[in-house]
Scaffold this active site. Sequence first.
Site, mmCIF file in Angstrom:
data_model
loop_
_atom_site.group_PDB
_atom_site.id
_atom_site.type_symbol
_atom_site.label_atom_id
_atom_site.label_comp_id
_atom_site.label_asym_id
_atom_site.label_seq_id
_atom_site.Cartn_x
_atom_site.Cartn_y
_atom_site.Cartn_z
ATOM 1 N NE ARG A 34 -3.881 -2.035 2.458
ATOM 2 C CZ ARG A 34 -5.051 -1.950 1.850
ATOM 3 N NH1 ARG A 34 -5.384 -0.815 1.228
ATOM 4 N NH2 ARG A 34 -5.915 -2.949 1.876
ATOM 5 N N GLY A 35 0.384 2.288 -0.666
ATOM 6 C CA GLY A 35 1.015 3.586 -0.648
ATOM 7 C C GLY A 35 0.029 4.624 -0.145
ATOM 8 C CG PHE A 37 -2.998 9.339 -2.823
ATOM 9 C CD1 PHE A 37 -4.034 9.847 -2.041
ATOM 10 C CD2 PHE A 37 -1.836 10.085 -2.942
ATOM 11 C CE1 PHE A 37 -3.909 11.062 -1.395
ATOM 12 C CE2 PHE A 37 -1.703 11.305 -2.309
ATOM 13 C CZ PHE A 37 -2.741 11.801 -1.527
ATOM 14 C CB SER A 38 -1.331 3.419 -4.949
ATOM 15 O OG SER A 38 -0.101 3.368 -4.236
ATOM 16 C CB VAL A 40 0.637 -2.952 -5.416
ATOM 17 C CG1 VAL A 40 1.122 -3.883 -6.529
ATOM 18 C CG2 VAL A 40 1.108 -1.526 -5.671
ATOM 19 C CE LYS A 55 1.431 2.820 -7.794
ATOM 20 N NZ LYS A 55 2.762 3.442 -8.006
ATOM 21 C CG ASP A 153 11.495 6.597 -3.313
ATOM 22 O OD1 ASP A 153 12.289 6.733 -2.350
ATOM 23 O OD2 ASP A 153 10.318 6.218 -3.168
#
Length: 326
Positions: A34-35, A37-38, A40, A55, A153
Site C-alpha cells: 500500500r502507498g 493513494f494506492s 498493489v 496497481k 527513490d
Amino acid sequence: MSIQSNVLGPFPSHTGSDPFGSLKHFEVLKTLGRGHFSVVYSARNRFNGVCVALKKVELSRMADAKAIEDCKREISLLQQLDHPNVIKYISHFVDENDLYIVLELASAGDLAKMIKHFTRTNKLMPEKTIWKFFSQICSGLEHMHSKRIMHRDIKPANIFVSGEGIVRLGDLGLGRFFGSKTTSAHSMVGTPYYMSPERIHEHDLGYDFRSDIWSLGCILYEMAALRSPFYGENLNLILLRQKIEALDYTPLPTNFYSSELRLLVSKCLVLDPEQRPDINEVNRIAQMMYTRFLTPANNTPTPTSSSSSSSRNDSASGNLTPVNNR
C-alpha cells in the site's frame, strides 16, 4: 472534465481489444502493498492466465493536481522504458474513478524482504549474491539514465525480485524526466535514509543523476551490513541530515567483504556529487565483480584487492556481525 480525461490526458485508456484493459478481465489474488493513494495487488488475467501486479490508484482521494500529475508521470515513464531489470508496463485503464496500472509481477517480493530474511537468520549476505543483485540494479538504472530518467527513490522496497531471481527496479512515481537542456531538479522527494546530501539539504541546491548514485551506494552498503548506512534510532530529519553530511556511517567489515565492494561504497557516498562516478562506471565495476565471482579460477588479484581472497565466500553466508549504530 471527467477524471479519466483529467488524469490520463495524452495517455488514453486502451480499447476493449486489450486483454489487460479492464478490471473485469482480472481475478484479484492478494494485496502486495500500500502507498498513500494506492494499493498493489497480484492478479490473474482471465483470458490468458498471466499473473500481473495491478496497481490501483485511488484518484478520488487526491486533493491536489500534483498527485494526479505523479500518476500521469509514472505511466509516461514506464512507457518509455524497456529493459529486463526495470518493471515492465503492460497497460492501464480507469474503473469507477480509480486508475489501474498493469505491471509485470515480481513474485519473489523485494530486496527489503530479502534483507530482513538474512537479518532473521543471523547471516550476512554472500558477496557473490550481493554482486548478482547489485549488477542487475545498475543495469536497470543505466537504462533509465540513458533515457534521461532519474529514479529519485531507489530503496530496497522499490527493488523487486522475480521467481527466477531477476531484479527489477520499480515504483517510478517519483521519477523525473530530464530534457536535453535540463540539468537539475529542486523538489524534496524520496526516502530520507537514501537521499543524497544535496537533496536532503535545508537549502535548495538542486540535484541531478548523481543523486541516484548516492542511493546506489546506500543500497550496496545495506546489502552488506543489513541496514542503511545512516540508520539511527529516533532520528528526526535534522539529525539525519547532520549524520549524512558528516558521512557518519560505520565502515563495512574487512574480514568478509572485498576491498572492491568497500571502495565502491565510498566512491558513491561522496558529498560532492561531481566527485561521484556516473552510472556507466558503477555498472562497469558491478558487472566486472559479478563476473569475477562467477569465474573464481580466472580471478587475478588487483592492487586494490589484497583482502579479497580471504574475505570472499561463494558458497555460504558468514555469521552476522552487527554494524553498530553510532
